[in-house]
Design a protein around this motif. Sequence first.
Motif, PDB file in Angstrom:
ATOM      1  N   TRP A   1      -3.363  -9.530  -6.662  1.00 12.36           N
ATOM      2  CA  TRP A   1      -2.968  -8.205  -6.739  1.00 12.36           C
ATOM      3  C   TRP A   1      -1.709  -7.874  -5.978  1.00 12.36           C
ATOM      4  CZ3 TRP A   1      -2.565  -4.056  -9.574  1.00 12.36           C
ATOM      5  CH2 TRP A   1      -2.040  -3.187  -8.942  1.00 12.36           C
TER       6      TRP A   1
ATOM      7  N   SER B   1       1.685  -6.390  -7.474  1.00 18.21           N
ATOM      8  CA  SER B   1       2.117  -5.046  -6.764  1.00 18.21           C
ATOM      9  C   SER B   1       3.589  -5.282  -6.316  1.00 18.21           C
ATOM     10  CB  SER B   1       1.310  -4.705  -5.759  1.00 18.21           C
ATOM     11  OG  SER B   1       1.859  -3.428  -5.073  1.00 18.21           O
TER      12      SER B   1
ATOM     13  N   LEU C   1      -7.246  -1.107  -4.224  1.00 17.80           N
ATOM     14  CA  LEU C   1      -7.082  -2.158  -5.647  1.00 17.80           C
ATOM     15  C   LEU C   1      -7.661  -3.530  -5.200  1.00 17.80           C
ATOM     16  CD1 LEU C   1      -4.708  -0.539  -7.997  1.00 17.80           C
ATOM     17  CD2 LEU C   1      -7.052  -0.529  -8.345  1.00 17.80           C
ATOM     18  N   SER C   2      -6.834  -4.033  -4.105  1.00 14.77           N
ATOM     19  CA  SER C   2      -6.832  -5.590  -4.036  1.00 14.77           C
ATOM     20  C   SER C   2      -8.442  -5.751  -3.187  1.00 14.77           C
ATOM     21  CB  SER C   2      -5.857  -5.906  -3.229  1.00 14.77           C
ATOM     22  OG  SER C   2      -5.605  -5.291  -1.852  1.00 14.77           O
TER      23      SER C   2
END
Length: 181
Positions: free
Chosen positions: A18, A22, A165-166
């Motif tokens: 991620w 990103s 998110l991660s």
Amino acid sequence: MKKLLIGALVGGLLVFIWQTLSWTVLNLHAKSYQYTSSQDSILSNLSSHFSEDGQYLLPNLPVDASMDDMTKFGETNKGKPWAVVSYHKSYDMNMGANIVKGLLTQILAVFLLCWILVKIPNPGFSTILLSSLFVGLIGFMFIPYSEYIWYKFPGAAINLMDAVLSWGLCGVWLGWWLRKP
């Protein structure tokens, strides 16, 4: 121990993937490191004034400044421009080593989380997911958000999204992998 190691390896890889997306493909951090066409003259000027690698707050006072000096400084500089400069005398980016260090750091971070999680008697999916999210939020609040509070560093919202998110993705994996049936 096998569950702990596999959990850490896969979870660390998920967090790393991620972060890689990103910062690269999605370029979500572009506002944190903007381009200026004046970069050559700015760097030339900085190199004539900075003799050592470091981070500089401009303007600033010497470490031994008195409280009166600090008060006057605050009044004099209110509303004026200021900057935080991270200066390095030499550009030496070793992408391979940095990628390996980043991946190992993520694996170690997830390993530490896994170690805590396996100490919880009968953790369910939601406990593991929330614990993982909390780790991400703690990390966000400790560094990126604290820097935003004091120095208005850009990217606080993107860093929050990265954390959620991660570590959420990692929490989904760990919630499935480490939960007690």
